[in-house]
Design an enzyme around this catalytic site. Sequence first.
Site, short mmCIF file in Angstrom:
data_model
loop_
_atom_site.label_atom_id
_atom_site.label_comp_id
_atom_site.label_asym_id
_atom_site.label_seq_id
_atom_site.Cartn_x
_atom_site.Cartn_y
_atom_site.Cartn_z
N HIS A 2 20.74 44.38 -8.35
CA HIS A 2 21.25 43.02 -8.99
C HIS A 2 21.93 43.52 -10.28
O HIS A 2 22.26 42.90 -11.23
CB HIS A 2 19.97 42.18 -9.16
CG HIS A 2 19.56 41.48 -7.87
ND1 HIS A 2 20.09 40.33 -7.17
CD2 HIS A 2 18.66 42.10 -7.05
CE1 HIS A 2 19.51 40.35 -6.27
NE2 HIS A 2 18.67 41.06 -6.15
N SER A 39 14.78 41.14 -8.55
CA SER A 39 15.47 40.08 -7.85
C SER A 39 15.09 38.74 -7.91
O SER A 39 15.73 37.84 -7.92
CB SER A 39 15.69 40.65 -6.49
OG SER A 39 14.30 40.67 -5.92
N LYS A 75 25.95 42.36 -3.02
CA LYS A 75 25.80 41.27 -4.05
C LYS A 75 27.05 41.07 -4.96
O LYS A 75 28.08 40.72 -4.70
CB LYS A 75 24.55 41.58 -4.73
CG LYS A 75 23.52 41.13 -3.74
CD LYS A 75 21.97 41.91 -3.98
CE LYS A 75 21.21 41.43 -2.94
NZ LYS A 75 19.89 42.02 -2.95
C1 PLP Z 1 18.97 42.55 -1.92
C2 PLP Z 1 17.92 43.70 -2.20
C3 PLP Z 1 17.86 44.77 -1.38
C4 PLP Z 1 18.52 45.04 -0.09
O1 PLP Z 1 20.11 45.06 -0.03
P1 PLP Z 1 20.80 44.40 1.06
O2 PLP Z 1 22.18 45.34 1.26
O3 PLP Z 1 20.87 43.17 1.10
O4 PLP Z 1 19.83 44.80 2.54
C5 PLP Z 1 17.34 45.88 -1.74
N1 PLP Z 1 16.71 45.75 -3.18
C6 PLP Z 1 16.84 44.97 -3.92
C7 PLP Z 1 16.34 44.65 -5.35
C8 PLP Z 1 17.51 43.70 -3.58
O5 PLP Z 1 17.54 42.67 -4.28
#
Ligand code: PLP
Length: 389
Positions: free
Chosen positions: A204, A176, A235
Amino acid sequence: MKNISKALSSIKENGLYRDCKYLSSSQEPRVNMEEREIILLGSNNYLGLCNDMDVKEAAKDGIDNYGAGSGGSRLTTGSYDLHRELEDKISSFKGTEGALIFNTGYMANIGVISTLCDRKWVIFSDRYNHASIVDGCLLSGAKLVRYRHCDMDDLERKINIYKGSNNLIVTDGVFSMDGDVSPLPDIVRLAKKHDIITMVDDAHGVGVLGHRGRGTPSYFNLNGEIDIQMGTLSKAIASVGGYVAGKKILIDYIRNTSRSFIFSTSLPPSAIAASLKAIEIIQGDDERRKKLMNLSKWFREKLLKIGFNISSTITPIIPILIGDAVKAVEFSESLLEEGIYVPAIRPPTVPRGSSRLRISLMATHRHGDLRYVLRALKHHGKRLGIIRG
Ligand SMILES: *Cc1c(COP(=O)(O)O)cnc(C)c1O
């Protein structure tokens, strides 16, 4: 309270103080922030679907047909046919037997890892894995062995030292804060050799990599080779929620035992309907994704030419390495004065001494805006001594 104020002062002195930036418009390449129009460069809305007409329409229909709140947890009164439809859609998208929705990706990670593993397990986790993976490991009580970032020699060495009777290798698909891609083929090979379960967090990767955005395993042609595929709906999928996908027996077990799944009110129908529509769009139209990949490639090349230290990635996550937290914040603030918001990412999100600006692009960014950004980055990069003048 005295300790708290002391801790806060030290956070401030080290350039690690954090506050929210408030938007008064939708998540687009240009947003309204504190009465100004700002170019947004740190969003995870990769495909620009947060403000898509059809996605919004689906969310509104969700409210019209089912109401605003869901009224219960998934195993009491809070499961709607929409939830089942979305779980079916995710499992067909990911090519698995089943899938289960959590309220966030964070809750999926802590809920899945902590119910699967216990004190008798050993978890091998990439050092740069997301905090929610680390928290899941800690909550499980398993022995947590962190290997060097994407370093397969270190992973195998640690497997040979620490391997127990039950083992898990867990990794981000796309990291991330670095934007690089996990070496999944090597991880799968090691997992097979040592008989270890694999889990990929594709927060991602989904919507961004692989055949029609199916994610990192698909990018490496490893469909069916990963035991546990986890991801987020917040995302590229532009709504909210997390999911886990895998074999039916695994999904059954998680539904029956995972505390963050069981003890929380389910997501509202509007959010589920938005996710359904967004996945449908991603499956049906690869143009947004291709545009995003082309734009990212173009932007990365420009940054390299200017002389910035960026990691070599193929994703829309493009971090500019700064090092010092105070300087990273200064850079970010100078850009904000020019009408550009790129968040400075600092410890504890990234390791000490590796503070950075985390740029992430959206398919909807315009070349003109990005050219303006490049000029500002170059100007302030030189002024702050981040690149040579
Ligand atoms: C954003 C993210 C999460 C958490 O997801 P949310 O739906 O925002 O709680 C978990 N793992 C990774 C690698 C992330 O980037």
